[in-house]
Write a protein that holds these residues in place. Structure first.
Motif, mmCIF file in Angstrom:
data_model
loop_
_atom_site.group_PDB
_atom_site.id
_atom_site.type_symbol
_atom_site.label_atom_id
_atom_site.label_comp_id
_atom_site.label_asym_id
_atom_site.label_seq_id
_atom_site.Cartn_x
_atom_site.Cartn_y
_atom_site.Cartn_z
ATOM 1 N N ASP A 91 0.819 -1.212 0.000
ATOM 2 C CA ASP A 91 0.000 0.000 0.000
ATOM 3 C C ASP A 91 0.856 1.266 0.000
ATOM 4 N N PHE A 92 2.164 1.106 0.202
ATOM 5 C CA PHE A 92 3.052 2.266 0.315
ATOM 6 C C PHE A 92 4.131 2.287 -0.772
ATOM 7 N N ILE A 93 3.956 1.482 -1.803
ATOM 8 C CA ILE A 93 5.025 1.381 -2.804
ATOM 9 C C ILE A 93 5.271 2.694 -3.537
ATOM 10 N N PHE A 94 4.278 3.560 -3.587
ATOM 11 C CA PHE A 94 4.467 4.849 -4.260
ATOM 12 C C PHE A 94 5.418 5.758 -3.492
ATOM 13 N N GLN A 95 5.723 5.406 -2.237
ATOM 14 C CA GLN A 95 6.646 6.202 -1.424
ATOM 15 C C GLN A 95 8.042 5.579 -1.359
ATOM 16 N N MET A 96 8.268 4.524 -2.123
ATOM 17 C CA MET A 96 9.542 3.815 -2.081
ATOM 18 C C MET A 96 10.278 3.923 -3.406
ATOM 19 N N THR A 97 11.595 3.808 -3.324
ATOM 20 C CA THR A 97 12.381 3.671 -4.546
ATOM 21 C C THR A 97 12.326 2.203 -4.978
ATOM 22 N N ALA A 98 12.733 1.936 -6.208
ATOM 23 C CA ALA A 98 12.715 0.564 -6.726
ATOM 24 C C ALA A 98 13.601 -0.355 -5.890
ATOM 25 N N ARG A 99 14.754 0.150 -5.444
ATOM 26 C CA ARG A 99 15.666 -0.657 -4.634
ATOM 27 C C ARG A 99 15.039 -1.005 -3.285
ATOM 28 N N GLU A 100 14.403 -0.039 -2.650
ATOM 29 C CA GLU A 100 13.779 -0.281 -1.356
ATOM 30 C C GLU A 100 12.633 -1.287 -1.476
ATOM 31 N N LEU A 101 11.844 -1.125 -2.488
ATOM 32 C CA LEU A 101 10.742 -2.058 -2.706
ATOM 33 C C LEU A 101 11.261 -3.480 -2.901
ATOM 34 N N GLN A 102 12.356 -3.612 -3.645
ATOM 35 C CA GLN A 102 12.925 -4.934 -3.880
ATOM 36 C C GLN A 102 13.469 -5.536 -2.586
ATOM 37 N N GLU A 103 14.124 -4.715 -1.770
ATOM 38 C CA GLU A 103 14.666 -5.198 -0.503
ATOM 39 C C GLU A 103 13.561 -5.720 0.409
ATOM 40 N N ILE A 104 12.450 -5.012 0.462
ATOM 41 C CA ILE A 104 11.332 -5.457 1.284
ATOM 42 C C ILE A 104 10.723 -6.726 0.711
ATOM 43 N N HIS A 105 10.560 -6.750 -0.598
ATOM 44 C CA HIS A 105 9.963 -7.908 -1.263
ATOM 45 C C HIS A 105 10.802 -9.169 -1.061
ATOM 46 N N ASP A 106 12.118 -9.013 -1.030
ATOM 47 C CA ASP A 106 13.031 -10.160 -0.903
ATOM 48 C C ASP A 106 13.247 -10.599 0.535
ATOM 49 N N ALA A 107 12.833 -9.799 1.481
ATOM 50 C CA ALA A 107 13.098 -10.099 2.890
ATOM 51 C C ALA A 107 12.247 -11.266 3.381
ATOM 52 N N GLU A 108 12.840 -12.052 4.275
ATOM 53 C CA GLU A 108 12.096 -13.165 4.870
ATOM 54 C C GLU A 108 10.964 -12.646 5.751
ATOM 55 N N ASP A 109 11.259 -11.596 6.539
ATOM 56 C CA ASP A 109 10.245 -10.954 7.375
ATOM 57 C C ASP A 109 9.917 -9.602 6.739
ATOM 58 N N TRP B 106 10.796 2.316 7.047
ATOM 59 C CA TRP B 106 9.998 3.477 7.443
ATOM 60 C C TRP B 106 10.662 4.253 8.591
ATOM 61 N N ALA B 107 11.068 3.556 9.649
ATOM 62 C CA ALA B 107 11.669 4.226 10.804
ATOM 63 C C ALA B 107 12.987 4.888 10.450
ATOM 64 N N ARG B 108 13.786 4.221 9.623
ATOM 65 C CA ARG B 108 15.083 4.766 9.227
ATOM 66 C C ARG B 108 14.905 6.075 8.447
ATOM 67 N N LYS B 109 13.957 6.071 7.513
ATOM 68 C CA LYS B 109 13.738 7.270 6.702
ATOM 69 C C LYS B 109 13.118 8.400 7.513
ATOM 70 N N GLU B 110 12.175 8.070 8.384
ATOM 71 C CA GLU B 110 11.564 9.100 9.216
ATOM 72 C C GLU B 110 12.603 9.734 10.147
ATOM 73 N N ALA B 111 13.521 8.937 10.670
ATOM 74 C CA ALA B 111 14.571 9.485 11.529
ATOM 75 C C ALA B 111 15.446 10.468 10.748
ATOM 76 N N VAL B 112 15.759 10.126 9.505
ATOM 77 C CA VAL B 112 16.558 11.027 8.665
ATOM 78 C C VAL B 112 15.795 12.319 8.398
#
Length: 215
Positions: A116-134, A143-149
């Protein structure tokens, strides 16, 4: 860096209002009490209580005066210290350091669908999330990392999440470089701190849970 945290409690809501609201100005009280949900009222109050307690306990600063920069980022007046506050679900957190910083905590809500949030992600970030086990944990890490920045930068909502990438805990916004670092407070929450100062990478972090019996 001092990282103070606490959790809200419906049972203690009125007693906390009675105990802590008198320590703040009428204007601050109005800002706190403008929220409709008791959870939001208490989170707003506790963020300020954590800052007040942290400055008094660790820096011997009793007269806490804050103001807001033109970019709406709050700062501490008359002292060379920096702070940032975050809250999510039932957790309130305040970080205090001798350099500018941002902190963000996110409740890992299992009902959230990262797609639901893919429009706020870069292609690399989306791929990293998609490939993650969790995928849920990876999404809230993103989300937390970017908000902190964003909070460290101070641009707020003027800085879109997909306008920069954090790679190996580093990113660049315009000509300014930022560093991020994961923090752990509770297993149900994802947390990150960020700063343009490299000290954040090696700084000793002191975590302290604020308890009701602390005066």
């Amino acid at each position: 860096m001092i990282i103070l945290y606490t959790f809200i409690s419906e049972e203690k809501h009125q007693s906390r209002l009675d105990r802590y609201l008198p320590a703040f100005s009428q204007e601050v009280n109005q800002n706190i009490l403008r929220y409709r949900r008791w959870q939001d009222v208490q989170l707003s109050l506790l963020g300020k209580v954590l800052l007040q307690y942290g400055l008094k306990t660790y820096y011997n600063i009793s007269d806490v005066k804050t103001d807001v920069l033109p970019n709406k980022k709050p700062y501490l007046k008359d002292h060379h210290l920096h702070f940032n506050i975050s809250h999510s679900k039932e957790l309130a957190v305040c970080a205090i350091a001798e350099y500018p910083l941002g902190i963000d905590v996110e409740f890992r809500d299992p009902k959230i669908n990262y797609q639901d949030f893919i429009f706020q992600m870069t292609a690399r970030e989306l791929q990293e999330i998609h490939d993650a086990e969790d995928k849920t944990k990876e999404f809230f890490t993103y989300w937390a990392r970017k908000e902190a920045v964003i909070k460290a930068h101070g641009a707020g909502m003027m800085l879109p999440l997909d306008s920069f990438e954090v790679v190996n805990n580093e990113c660049r916004i315009e000509e300014e470089k930022f560093f991020t670092r994961e923090i752990f407070i509770h297993e149900d929450y994802q947390g990150y701190i960020a700063s343009s100062d490299q000290k954040i990478k090696e700084d000793v972090l002191l975590f302290k849970r604020f308890e009701e019996d602390i005066s």
